[in-house]
Design an enzyme around this catalytic site. Structure first.
Site, PDB file in Angstrom:
ATOM      1  N   ASP A  46      11.276 -15.162 -38.272  1.00 24.55           N
ATOM      2  CA  ASP A  46      11.470 -16.581 -38.567  1.00 24.55           C
ATOM      3  C   ASP A  46      10.272 -17.110 -39.353  1.00 24.55           C
ATOM      4  O   ASP A  46       9.181 -17.246 -38.812  1.00 24.55           O
ATOM      5  CB  ASP A  46      11.623 -17.370 -37.257  1.00 24.55           C
ATOM      6  CG  ASP A  46      11.932 -18.831 -37.510  1.00 24.55           C
ATOM      7  OD1 ASP A  46      13.126 -19.162 -37.629  1.00 24.55           O
ATOM      8  OD2 ASP A  46      10.992 -19.643 -37.618  1.00 24.55           O
ATOM      9  N   HIS A 109      14.466 -27.849 -42.657  1.00 23.77           N
ATOM     10  CA  HIS A 109      13.401 -27.764 -41.656  1.00 23.77           C
ATOM     11  C   HIS A 109      13.322 -29.022 -40.777  1.00 23.77           C
ATOM     12  O   HIS A 109      13.151 -28.932 -39.568  1.00 23.77           O
ATOM     13  CB  HIS A 109      12.061 -27.531 -42.369  1.00 23.77           C
ATOM     14  CG  HIS A 109      11.032 -26.838 -41.553  1.00 23.77           C
ATOM     15  ND1 HIS A 109      10.116 -25.971 -42.078  1.00 23.77           N
ATOM     16  CD2 HIS A 109      10.761 -26.890 -40.219  1.00 23.77           C
ATOM     17  CE1 HIS A 109       9.321 -25.523 -41.118  1.00 23.77           C
ATOM     18  NE2 HIS A 109       9.691 -26.065 -39.981  1.00 23.77           N
ATOM     19  N   LYS A 233       5.529 -16.398 -31.234  1.00 21.08           N
ATOM     20  CA  LYS A 233       4.521 -16.005 -32.224  1.00 21.08           C
ATOM     21  C   LYS A 233       3.296 -15.440 -31.529  1.00 21.08           C
ATOM     22  O   LYS A 233       2.835 -15.988 -30.518  1.00 21.08           O
ATOM     23  CB  LYS A 233       4.132 -17.233 -33.045  1.00 21.08           C
ATOM     24  CG  LYS A 233       2.948 -17.025 -33.971  1.00 21.08           C
ATOM     25  CD  LYS A 233       1.710 -17.741 -33.463  1.00 21.08           C
ATOM     26  CE  LYS A 233       0.480 -17.366 -34.233  1.00 21.08           C
ATOM     27  NZ  LYS A 233      -0.722 -18.042 -33.732  1.00 21.08           N
ATOM     28  N   SER A 234       2.767 -14.355 -32.057  1.00 22.05           N
ATOM     29  CA  SER A 234       1.471 -13.832 -31.622  1.00 22.05           C
ATOM     30  C   SER A 234       0.952 -12.901 -32.705  1.00 22.05           C
ATOM     31  O   SER A 234       1.742 -12.300 -33.429  1.00 22.05           O
ATOM     32  CB  SER A 234       1.609 -13.065 -30.296  1.00 22.05           C
ATOM     33  OG  SER A 234       0.363 -12.493 -29.971  1.00 22.05           O
ATOM     34  N   VAL A 235      -0.363 -12.794 -32.805  1.00 23.38           N
ATOM     35  CA  VAL A 235      -0.924 -11.785 -33.707  1.00 23.38           C
ATOM     36  C   VAL A 235      -1.600 -10.673 -32.894  1.00 23.38           C
ATOM     37  O   VAL A 235      -2.171  -9.750 -33.458  1.00 23.38           O
ATOM     38  CB  VAL A 235      -1.949 -12.393 -34.698  1.00 23.38           C
ATOM     39  CG1 VAL A 235      -1.261 -13.305 -35.694  1.00 23.38           C
ATOM     40  CG2 VAL A 235      -3.062 -13.131 -33.971  1.00 23.38           C
ATOM     41  N   ARG A 239       0.314  -8.737 -26.844  1.00 23.33           N
ATOM     42  CA  ARG A 239       1.267  -9.831 -26.597  1.00 23.33           C
ATOM     43  C   ARG A 239       2.568  -9.628 -27.361  1.00 23.33           C
ATOM     44  O   ARG A 239       3.643  -9.971 -26.872  1.00 23.33           O
ATOM     45  CB  ARG A 239       0.637 -11.171 -26.980  1.00 23.33           C
ATOM     46  CG  ARG A 239      -0.414 -11.624 -25.988  1.00 23.33           C
ATOM     47  CD  ARG A 239      -1.060 -12.898 -26.455  1.00 23.33           C
ATOM     48  NE  ARG A 239      -1.955 -13.444 -25.461  1.00 23.33           N
ATOM     49  CZ  ARG A 239      -2.742 -14.479 -25.678  1.00 23.33           C
ATOM     50  NH1 ARG A 239      -2.751 -15.077 -26.870  1.00 23.33           N
ATOM     51  NH2 ARG A 239      -3.518 -14.945 -24.722  1.00 23.33           N
ATOM     52  N   ASN A 243       5.904  -9.638 -25.201  1.00 22.36           N
ATOM     53  CA  ASN A 243       6.940 -10.663 -25.378  1.00 22.36           C
ATOM     54  C   ASN A 243       8.336 -10.066 -25.594  1.00 22.36           C
ATOM     55  O   ASN A 243       9.331 -10.683 -25.218  1.00 22.36           O
ATOM     56  CB  ASN A 243       6.568 -11.597 -26.545  1.00 22.36           C
ATOM     57  CG  ASN A 243       5.361 -12.459 -26.226  1.00 22.36           C
ATOM     58  OD1 ASN A 243       4.954 -12.579 -25.064  1.00 22.36           O
ATOM     59  ND2 ASN A 243       4.766 -13.068 -27.244  1.00 22.36           N
TER      60      ASN A 243
HETATM   61  P1  NAD Z   1       4.987 -20.259 -29.160  1.00 23.87           P
HETATM   62  O1  NAD Z   1       5.592 -21.026 -28.024  1.00 23.87           O
HETATM   63  O2  NAD Z   1       5.655 -19.022 -29.629  1.00 23.87           O
HETATM   64  O3  NAD Z   1       3.482 -19.981 -28.760  1.00 23.87           O
HETATM   65  C1  NAD Z   1       2.633 -19.255 -29.609  1.00 23.87           C
HETATM   66  C2  NAD Z   1       1.218 -19.220 -29.043  1.00 23.87           C
HETATM   67  O4  NAD Z   1       1.234 -18.789 -27.681  1.00 23.87           O
HETATM   68  C3  NAD Z   1       0.404 -18.184 -29.813  1.00 23.87           C
HETATM   69  O5  NAD Z   1      -0.406 -18.816 -30.740  1.00 23.87           O
HETATM   70  C4  NAD Z   1      -0.400 -17.480 -28.750  1.00 23.87           C
HETATM   71  O6  NAD Z   1      -1.674 -18.079 -28.723  1.00 23.87           O
HETATM   72  C5  NAD Z   1       0.288 -17.765 -27.472  1.00 23.87           C
HETATM   73  N1  NAD Z   1       0.985 -16.579 -26.930  1.00 23.87           N
HETATM   74  C6  NAD Z   1       1.976 -15.850 -27.495  1.00 23.87           C
HETATM   75  N2  NAD Z   1       2.389 -14.882 -26.666  1.00 23.87           N
HETATM   76  C7  NAD Z   1       1.641 -14.986 -25.553  1.00 23.87           C
HETATM   77  C8  NAD Z   1       1.596 -14.269 -24.338  1.00 23.87           C
HETATM   78  N3  NAD Z   1       2.413 -13.242 -24.107  1.00 23.87           N
HETATM   79  N4  NAD Z   1       0.696 -14.656 -23.397  1.00 23.87           N
HETATM   80  C9  NAD Z   1      -0.130 -15.701 -23.609  1.00 23.87           C
HETATM   81  N5  NAD Z   1      -0.136 -16.426 -24.744  1.00 23.87           N
HETATM   82  C10 NAD Z   1       0.730 -16.073 -25.713  1.00 23.87           C
HETATM   83  O7  NAD Z   1       4.792 -21.314 -30.334  1.00 23.87           O
HETATM   84  P2  NAD Z   1       5.142 -21.428 -31.868  1.00 23.87           P
HETATM   85  O8  NAD Z   1       4.460 -20.415 -32.704  1.00 23.87           O
HETATM   86  O9  NAD Z   1       4.919 -22.867 -32.202  1.00 23.87           O
HETATM   87  O10 NAD Z   1       6.728 -21.198 -31.917  1.00 23.87           O
HETATM   88  C11 NAD Z   1       7.318 -19.930 -32.193  1.00 23.87           C
HETATM   89  C12 NAD Z   1       8.002 -19.954 -33.547  1.00 23.87           C
HETATM   90  O11 NAD Z   1       8.938 -21.040 -33.620  1.00 23.87           O
HETATM   91  C13 NAD Z   1       7.064 -20.224 -34.720  1.00 23.87           C
HETATM   92  O12 NAD Z   1       6.269 -19.118 -35.042  1.00 23.87           O
HETATM   93  C14 NAD Z   1       8.055 -20.630 -35.778  1.00 23.87           C
HETATM   94  O13 NAD Z   1       8.703 -19.487 -36.291  1.00 23.87           O
HETATM   95  C15 NAD Z   1       9.022 -21.481 -34.976  1.00 23.87           C
HETATM   96  N6  NAD Z   1       8.691 -22.934 -35.040  1.00 23.87           N
HETATM   97  C16 NAD Z   1       9.563 -23.748 -35.688  1.00 23.87           C
HETATM   98  C17 NAD Z   1       9.308 -25.105 -35.790  1.00 23.87           C
HETATM   99  C18 NAD Z   1      10.299 -25.983 -36.496  1.00 23.87           C
HETATM  100  O14 NAD Z   1      10.009 -27.159 -36.737  1.00 23.87           O
HETATM  101  N7  NAD Z   1      11.459 -25.477 -36.856  1.00 23.87           N
HETATM  102  C19 NAD Z   1       8.155 -25.665 -35.223  1.00 23.87           C
HETATM  103  C20 NAD Z   1       7.279 -24.813 -34.539  1.00 23.87           C
HETATM  104  C21 NAD Z   1       7.568 -23.456 -34.451  1.00 23.87           C
END
Ligand code: NAD
Length: 280
Positions: A46, A109, A233-235, A239, A243
């Site tokens: 995504d 979006h 999301k994670s880098v 994780r 996930n």
């Molecule tokens: P998320 O809820 O996926 O959280 C990501 C954060 O959580 C990471 O930065 C990391 O620090 C932490 N994390 C990830 N895995 C973890 C684990 N197993 N344990 C502990 N911490 C962990 O938040 P996100 O990135 O905002 O949302 C996911 C995806 O949704 C985005 O990458 C994007 O593709 C989409 N998104 C869309 C919109 C929209 O307006 N359409 C807005 C925000 C996000």
């Protein structure tokens, strides 16, 4: 690790219910992170024009051993491009950056109801062109409230296949999800773990301890059992692997209901009715 389920969208196409989100991944880190995800078994990415990393997502897919057809790719129209001519140019740019002649899913979006005279309907009709041309295999919206969705239903020929909205245990959006369910629009849950916000919650931590899972796994599993499509999301390699490892256990209905009851109307992102940001 169990296999990732697919959901069937209202146009008959299928979508992997679990994927990888690349929001806030620096373009310089995106090829590596996306490749790690593909190697870990993710088959759905995504991205968005706004994230500035479509090119790197395309590169990661191209450099992998996978065929393009094995990876489901979503992108989204940026907020500055809602006028039909701009949307067409921007969509061409997305395909060029991704290095592909189609996306699996393309979304508006944000509805931006206070911009463009509130005319997200013309923008949606432009996405319908992309769909009819076969360049977007499915089309949908993001951050649309029921009153925005209702206009698309009443004024256009094709309903969105998905609505990508903020959903996590502290913000369950029951009204939007119920509207989507009633109108066969699949729910994609963004920020599924609330960007980490919900991971220290005592209810979630205690369920995780009892099941010998992590809080993130428990929350992602809660989404899967609610038929949400998720792409955390994670880098971090650990994780990324953690996930996706949620397909060999189930939450009881009691645990699932306890998590749903945590809702406190707490957004991590903007309100779609007032959000009007156009990136530079
Ligand atoms: P998320 O809820 O996926 O959280 C990501 C954060 O959580 C990471 O930065 C990391 O620090 C932490 N994390 C990830 N895995 C973890 C684990 N197993 N344990 C502990 N911490 C962990 O938040 P996100 O990135 O905002 O949302 C996911 C995806 O949704 C985005 O990458 C994007 O593709 C989409 N998104 C869309 C919109 C929209 O307006 N359409 C807005 C925000 C996000």
């Amino acid at each position: 690790m169990g296999s990732i389920p697919s959901l069937t969208l209202n146009n008959g196409n299928t979508i992997p219910q679990f994927g990888f989100g690349v929001f806030q991944i620096d373009p310089a880190d995106t090829v590596k992170a996306t490749r790690l995800a593909l190697e870990a078994g993710y088959r759905h990415i995504d991205t968005a024009q706004m994230y500035g990393n479509e090119r790197e997502v395309g590169q990661a897919v191209a450099e992998s051993d996978l065929d393009r057809s094995e990876v489901f790719i979503t992108s989204k129209l940026n907020n500055g491009y809602h006028e039909p001519a701009d949307a067409r140019r921007a969509f061409d740019g997305t395909l060029e950056a991704l290095g592909t002649d189609y996306v699996d899913l393309f979304l508006i979006h944000w509805p931006l109801p206070t911009r463009y005279g509130g005319d997200y309907v013309s923008t949606w009709n432009t996405l319908i062109e992309f769909y009819r041309e076969g360049r977007a295999r499915s089309i949908g919206v993001s951050n649309f409230q029921p009153h925005h969705l209702r206009r698309l239903h009443e004024e256009t020929e094709l309903p969105p296949a998905v609505n990508q909205i903020e959903v996590h245990p502290y913000f369950t959006q029951d009204d939007v999800r119920a509207f989507c369910r009633e109108h066969q629009i699949a729910v994609e849950a963004w920020s599924p773990i609330g960007q980490g916000l919900v991971l220290d919650d005592p209810t979630i931590v205690s369920i995780a301890r009892r099941l010998d899972k992590t809080p993130a796994q428990v929350v992602l599993r809660w989404h899967i059992q609610h038929d949400h499509i998720v792409f955390p999301k994670s880098v971090t390699p650990e994780r990324i692997a953690e996930n996706i490892d949620i397909f060999d256990f189930e939450l009881s209905s009691q645990d699932s209901e306890a998590i749903s009851a945590l809702d406190r109307g707490q957004r991590t992102g903007p309100d779609p009715d007032t959000f009007d940001m156009i990136p530079e």
